[in-house]
Design an enzyme around this catalytic site. Sequence first.
Site, PDB file in Angstrom:
ATOM      1  N   ASP A 238       0.849  -1.193   0.000  1.00 26.72           N
ATOM      2  CA  ASP A 238       0.000   0.000   0.000  1.00 26.72           C
ATOM      3  C   ASP A 238       0.891   1.252   0.000  1.00 26.72           C
ATOM      4  OD1 ASP A 238      -3.115   0.585   0.450  1.00 26.72           O
ATOM      5  OD2 ASP A 238      -2.014   2.053   1.608  1.00 26.72           O
ATOM      6  N   TYR A 387      -3.655  11.101   1.093  1.00 24.05           N
ATOM      7  CA  TYR A 387      -4.121  10.907  -0.292  1.00 24.05           C
ATOM      8  C   TYR A 387      -4.151  12.243  -1.029  1.00 24.05           C
ATOM      9  CZ  TYR A 387      -5.475   6.076   0.629  1.00 24.05           C
ATOM     10  OH  TYR A 387      -5.447   4.735   0.926  1.00 24.05           O
ATOM     11  N   HIS A 444      -4.622  -7.864   0.058  1.00 24.01           N
ATOM     12  CA  HIS A 444      -3.950  -6.580   0.209  1.00 24.01           C
ATOM     13  C   HIS A 444      -3.144  -6.454   1.499  1.00 24.01           C
ATOM     14  CE1 HIS A 444      -3.360  -2.338  -0.663  1.00 24.01           C
ATOM     15  NE2 HIS A 444      -3.785  -2.029   0.553  1.00 24.01           N
TER      16      HIS A 444
END
EC number: 3.3.2.9
Length: 468
Positions: A238, A387, A444
């Site tokens: 990630d 982000y 993930h």
Amino acid sequence: MERLQVLKGTFCSLDAFQTQLLIGSAVAAGGILAYMVQKRRQVKSISLGEGWWGAGEKPLSEDDQIYPFKVQTSDEEIEDLHERIDRTRYADPLEDSCFQYGFNSTHLKKVVSYWRHTFDWKKQVEVLNKYPHFKTKIEGLDVHFIHVRPPHRDNQKVLPLMLVHGWPGSFYEFYRILPLLTENQDGVVFEVICPSIPGYAFSEASHKQGFNSLAAARIFLTLMERLGFSQFYLQGGDWGSLITTNMSQMKPQCVKGLHLNMCMSNKGFKVMLSLIVGPYLPFLVGLSREDVRRLFPFFEKNVWEILKESGYLHIQATKPDTAGCGANDSPVGLAAYILEKFSTWTDNRNRDLEDGGLERKFSLDDLLTNVMIYWTTGSIVSSMRFYKENFKGNPDNRVDAKTGIFVPTGLAAFPNELLHCPKSWAQIRYRNIQSYNYMPRGGHFAAFEEPQLLANDFVQFVKKVEKF
């Protein structure tokens, strides 16, 4: 006759000239090709840069000491949590919707009931304090990390390793894999540092705009230097995969090896060609049968699926303060937002299950401990801002996107990762891949889901690099 001799001599001279020209052109072309190959192999790095993310003006000096830290809680904190949980108002789910619309509120009530009446936060705080925690000030921020040394160091090669988490995880993701890495693995053992990205968990959030993966990479390089490590290994997924990649680009001489369980490299003619030819003649474009199985049909698996799973990204990359406002005030809203990702990103087929398959790979104690780290630190909004900072402009125009990675690299491709990246695609950016393996299961959150698989793959990669 004399004219013929003259003409013959002229043609001979022309032939010799053309031959020399051709030879010269070939030599020049070879030189250009050799230069291009050498230039591609040449180790490039990106500038470290500098930053100050603390509140107010940068002081003339900064405390560079490392201080012990302990996770703490109180009865008041737990009572406040319970009061907020008790005031939750739920929406009724649609019939037979399972997790297709997000976290199903019928199952959410069951999880929250366990959280309210059975989950023991004080006990989990003791679990968190199982490993030594520290903080140190870097670029104006208190940076939190855990530092785990192997219990037995005699006659073993101890290698420094940094593990970097992502969103919506935390340093706690690595608690399952830490014992596997700090115990002897066929003569290899690691001294492990797990930092919290600034803005996550117990690391202070930036007070200024612009704190992106490059800033985090620089801070973590400073941390490793402060701890006395001149060379070390890196592992991440990630956001951790991007941060560790940036660290490898900034100081390749310090990074002995980079291991990733998530890799993004899907631009360019080579990728486009493999999408056209790959389903029919995969071997011509460097794809394996397993690549074909994971990639195609491409629109269904890599466009439509990502559209269904990336709504969170769009709002966090544009309006993070809005996105996190409710979750910052409501523990149940926070839990639903975070745990839905641990359902779907582990296996998207979990959307068809009434319980979201949450406890197939994780215990509720582990899942809620991660949620509590976000809740008690109030870090959901600042974690979302990461982000925004990384998507303020076109990511392809950033210096790190235009710079190759030349350190020894290992890639573990888990089948349920959000996007599959074939080795041939990864090689576009990562120029020194020593190990690429298809994992038999997992998604993930590799270190959290399949710690043994990830540890095994990482150790075999290190052995290749170290030439054991």
